[in-house]
Design a protein around this motif. Structure first.
Motif, mmCIF file in Angstrom:
data_model
loop_
_atom_site.group_PDB
_atom_site.id
_atom_site.type_symbol
_atom_site.label_atom_id
_atom_site.label_comp_id
_atom_site.label_asym_id
_atom_site.label_seq_id
_atom_site.Cartn_x
_atom_site.Cartn_y
_atom_site.Cartn_z
ATOM 1 N N SER A 113 56.660 74.450 2.584
ATOM 2 C CA SER A 113 57.199 73.444 3.517
ATOM 3 C C SER A 113 57.431 72.107 2.812
ATOM 4 O O SER A 113 58.405 71.404 3.102
ATOM 5 N N LYS A 137 60.561 72.360 0.793
ATOM 6 C CA LYS A 137 61.720 72.290 1.695
ATOM 7 C C LYS A 137 61.964 70.852 2.141
ATOM 8 O O LYS A 137 63.108 70.389 2.201
ATOM 9 N N ARG A 138 60.873 70.130 2.450
ATOM 10 C CA ARG A 138 61.005 68.736 2.870
ATOM 11 C C ARG A 138 61.571 67.879 1.746
ATOM 12 O O ARG A 138 62.392 66.974 1.990
ATOM 13 N N SER A 149 63.687 68.819 -0.537
ATOM 14 C CA SER A 149 65.118 69.107 -0.603
ATOM 15 C C SER A 149 65.878 68.383 0.507
ATOM 16 O O SER A 149 66.944 67.804 0.279
ATOM 17 N N THR A 150 65.293 68.375 1.722
ATOM 18 C CA THR A 150 65.925 67.700 2.861
ATOM 19 C C THR A 150 66.003 66.192 2.637
ATOM 20 O O THR A 150 67.041 65.564 2.870
ATOM 21 N N LEU A 151 64.901 65.615 2.181
ATOM 22 C CA LEU A 151 64.862 64.167 1.941
ATOM 23 C C LEU A 151 65.872 63.751 0.877
ATOM 24 O O LEU A 151 66.542 62.725 1.001
ATOM 25 N N GLN A 152 65.962 64.540 -0.192
ATOM 26 C CA GLN A 152 66.905 64.207 -1.260
ATOM 27 C C GLN A 152 68.341 64.276 -0.748
ATOM 28 O O GLN A 152 69.175 63.418 -1.079
ATOM 29 N N ALA A 153 68.640 65.275 0.090
ATOM 30 C CA ALA A 153 69.986 65.395 0.663
ATOM 31 C C ALA A 153 70.286 64.209 1.575
ATOM 32 O O ALA A 153 71.396 63.652 1.550
ATOM 33 N N GLU A 154 69.309 63.803 2.377
ATOM 34 C CA GLU A 154 69.499 62.663 3.282
ATOM 35 C C GLU A 154 69.682 61.372 2.484
ATOM 36 O O GLU A 154 70.505 60.514 2.842
ATOM 37 N N LYS A 182 63.481 55.991 3.494
ATOM 38 C CA LYS A 182 63.688 57.380 3.066
ATOM 39 C C LYS A 182 63.209 57.569 1.628
ATOM 40 O O LYS A 182 62.578 58.586 1.287
ATOM 41 N N THR A 211 56.200 62.258 -0.789
ATOM 42 C CA THR A 211 56.282 63.716 -0.716
ATOM 43 C C THR A 211 56.263 64.331 -2.111
ATOM 44 O O THR A 211 55.634 65.374 -2.337
#
Length: 540
Positions: A197, A200-201, A203-208, A240, A247
Motif C-alpha cells: 500500500s 502504491k501511495r 506512485s499516486t503521490l508522484q503522479a499528483e 503534496k 511516505t
C-alpha cells in the motif's frame, strides 16, 4: 529541518586483493549514513555528499557525474576528516560514489539519492571483521500464507544481530540448520499489506505532484490564474511534496533490514519487492581475503605514487600515477581513482609553488627592514593559506608546524568578520534567497569537542547546553539589515560559531559552523573577512 531520504543501497561486495610486495594488507572499509550530519547548504541547485572518516588519505571519485567537484576539507575538531562531493543534478541525481585509500586497489562504492541544496553525510570506517551477504533466493521459494512474506537468513556468524524495523510488524524465529549445526537459520515473517500500500501511495503521490508541476509550468507560459489561485496551487504543491517525503521515508524504513555483528561492517537487505507468498533467502558470510602471489606493474606504480605523495614529492608521485594509468594490466574500474590522484598531484604542485613563492617574498620583506611589516604579514598570511590547502590534500605535521609558525607571526593582528545573514525559503521553483534576517545571535564555542546536533536542535536544548558555561560567549546580534561584525582574537579563536535566531519559534533552525570552514568560505583580506550565511526558513 526537513530531512532528505536516501534510498538505502546494499553494499557492493568485492574481493580484497593485496599484493605480496605491499608493506601492509588492504583493510576493508565500510560506510553508513549519518542523518544527524545531513544539512541544508547553498549549492546552486546541486546535490551534496559529505564523507567523514578518521583517515586522511581517502580518494573519492564519481564515475557517472563528469562535472562533480570533490574537495577535501581537512580535519575537524572531533578528529574526522571531511571530503565534500558536489554533483550537478543535471548530470545525475544518483551519483555512484567510489572510495579507496590512496594507492590501495581495494575500494567501496555506493549510490546516493541526492537532493538539491542538501548535503547527505556518510561515515567511512575500517572494520576488523568484514562480512558480506549473497542472494540465495530461488525462483520456487514461496510460502503458503497470501498475507505474508518471508526473509530467511543463513549464517555461521554466531553473534549476528538483526535490526528489523518495528513498523514492519515482523515475527522473528531462529533455529540450527539440520544438516549443518554451525549454520543458524533466522526466519523473519511479516505482513506485506503495508509495503504494497505504501508503494502504491508513493506512485499516486508522484503522479499528483507531476500533474501540479505541469499546471505550474503551463501557468508560467500562459498565465490564466488569479494570485489567490496561484497561492493555493503553491500551497497544494508544498503539502503534496511534504507528504511524498514522509511516505518515502516510511517506505525506506519498512523495506530495509540491517545486519551486523561485533567488529563487522553493517549490511542492509532490501525487501521492497515483497509480495504475497514471496520468500527471500540470503546468506551472510565472512568476507574472503585473497592474496596475489606477485606484484603487477599497475600495483607497483600505484602504491609507489601514494608513497611519494605522502612524502610531498608531488612531481614524482604524478609520474608514477601516470605510469599506473598507462600500465597494460591497469584495471578499468580503478582508472577514475588514478585520474583523481593525478588531479590531486596537480593541485598540490600548484600550491606548493605558490607557498614557496610567498615564503620567499616574506623573507625578502623581513630582510628589508621594519618598514615593510605590513608586507611581511601579507605574505606570511598568504603562505599560511597556501599551506593550509596542501594540508587538506595531504595532512601531515610538516605543514601543520609551518602553518602554526606563520600564524604566530601575525597573531597580534586583529581579525574582524562581517556576517550578512539572509533567509532561504522553499518555493515552487526550489530554494530561493529571501530577505535579510534580523535578531540572529552569534555565540562563540571554545569547547574542545564539536557539539552534537541533538544538543542544540531546539532553542530549549540550546539554552540548557550553554547554561553558565564559560565556553560559550555571546558575540552580538544581527541588525535589521541582517548584518553583524564580530571581532576575534587570533590567539584564541573559537572552534565554532552558533547562529541562533531569536523570536522565530521553531521555523528557523539554529546553525553551527566550524570557524575554519567560515574562514575558508569568507572573502576579503587578512584583516577583515566577509561571510554570507543563508538560514533555512520553514514556512509552517
Amino acid at each position: 529541518m526537513k530531512r532528505l531520504l536516501v534510498g538505502w543501497i546494499v553494499l557492493n561486495m568485492m574481493m580484497i586483493v593485496a599484493p605480496l610486495g605491499m608493506m601492509a594488507q588492504s583493510s576493508f572499509m565500510s560506510y553508513s549514513e549519518n542523518k544527524e550530519e545531513g544539512c541544508i547548504e547553498d549549492l546552486d541547485g546541486a546535490g551534496g555528499v559529505r564523507i567523514l572518516s578518521k583517515r586522511s588519505d581517502l580518494v573519492v571519485t564519481v564515475n557517472n557525474a563528469p562535472s562533480a567537484k570533490i574537495t577535501p576539507k581537512g580535519k575537524r575538531a572531533d578528529g574526522y576528516y571531511v571530503y565534500d562531493v558536489v554533483v550537478n543534478r543535471s548530470d545525475t541525481k544518483t551519483p555512484k560514489i567510489e572510495i579507496n585509500k590512496r594507492g590501495d586497489i581495494d575500494k567501496i562504492d555506493f549510490v546516493v539519492n541526492t537532493k538539491a541544496d542538501f548535503f547527505l553525510a556518510f561515515v567511512v570506517n575500517e572494520v576488523e571483521k568484514p562480512i558480506r551477504c549473497e542472494d540465495q533466493t530461488k525462483a520456487n521459494d514461496v510460502i503458503t500464507n497470501a498475507k505474508l512474506a518471508e526473509l530467511e537468513i543463513n549464517s555461521p556468524i554466531e553473534d549476528l544481530q538483526i535490526d528489523c524495523p518495528k513498523e514492519l510488524g515482523a515475527t522473528i524465529t531462529s533455529s540450527k540448520k539440520s544438516t549443518d549445526k554451525s549454520i543458524t537459520i533466522t526466519t523473519i515473517t511479516f505482513p506485506v499489506e503495508q509495503i504494497v500500500s505504501t508503494k502504491k501511495r508513493l506512485s499516486t503521490l508522484q503522479a499528483e505532484l507531476n500533474a501540479i508541476d505541469e499546471r505550474i509550468k503551463q501557468e508560467f507560459e500562459k498565465p490564466k490564474m488569479t494570485d489567490k489561485q496561484r497561492d493555493e496551487l503553491s500551497v497544494s504543491r508544498d503539502e503534496k511534496y511534504a507528504e511524498l517525503e514522509k511516505t518515502e521515508e516510511l517506505f525506506a524504513r519498512i523495506t530495509h533490514i540491517d545486519l551486523f555483528a561485533k567488529g563487522t561492517n553493517r549490511l542492509t537487505i532490501d525487501i521492497s519487492e515483497a509480495a504475497p507468498r514471496k520468500k527471500f533467502c540470503w546468506g551472510v558470510l565472512l568476507r574472503t581475503v585473497v592474496v596475489k602471489e606477485h606484484v603487477t606493474d599497475f600495483n607497483a606504480k600505484f602504491s609507489e605514487g601514494a608513497r611519494l605523495f605522502s612524502l610531498r614529492e608531488y612531481d614524482n608521485a604524478r609520474r608514477n600515477f601516470i605510469a599506473a594509468k598507462n600500465a597494460k594490466d591497469a584495471p578499468g574500474d580503478l582508472l577514475p581513482s588514478v585520474m583523481r590522484n593525478i588531479a590531486d598531484c596537480d593541485t598540490c604542485i600548484l600550491y606548493d609553488r605558490l607557498s614557496r613563492g610567498a615564503l620567499t617574498r616574506m623573507k625578502e620583506m623581513r630582510q628589508a627592514g621594519s618598514g615593510n611589516q605590513k608586507e611581511v604579514v601579507r605574505y606570511a598570511s598568504a603562505a599560511s593559506e597556501f599551506l593550509s590547502v596542501l594540508n587538506k590534500y595531504n595532512p601531515c605535521d610538516f605543514y601543520t608546524e609551518r602553518i602554526e609558525k606563520l600564524d604566530k607571526m601575525v597573531e597580534e593582528m586583529p581579525l574582524d568578520v562581517k556576517f550578512t545573514i539572509t533567509q532561504w525559503v522553499q518555493s515552487v521553483a526550489g530554494y530561493a534567497e529571501g530577505g535579510r534576517l534580523a535578531r540572529v545571535e552569534i555565540w562563540a564555542d571554545s569547547g574542545k569537542k564539536m557539539p552534537s546536533y541533538k544538543e542544540f536542535q531546539t532553542d530549549k536544548k540550546f539554552k540548557q547546553m550553554i547554561g553558565n558555561d564559560a565556553r560559550y560567549k555571546l558575540l552580538g546580534e544581527s541588525n535589521n539589515q541582517g548584518e553583524i561584525e564580530v571581532h576575534l582574537n587570533r590567539k584564541a579563536l573559537p572552534n565554532g560559531l552558533f547562529f541562533r535566531p531569536v523570536g522565530y519559534g521553531n521555523r528557523i533552525a539554529i546553525k553551527y559552523m566550524d570557524v575554519k570552514e567560515i574562514m575558508r568560505q569568507s572573502e576579503g583580506d587578512y584583516m577583515k573577512r566577509q561571510f554570507r550565511l543563508k538560514m533555512y526558513v520553514d514556512k509552517k
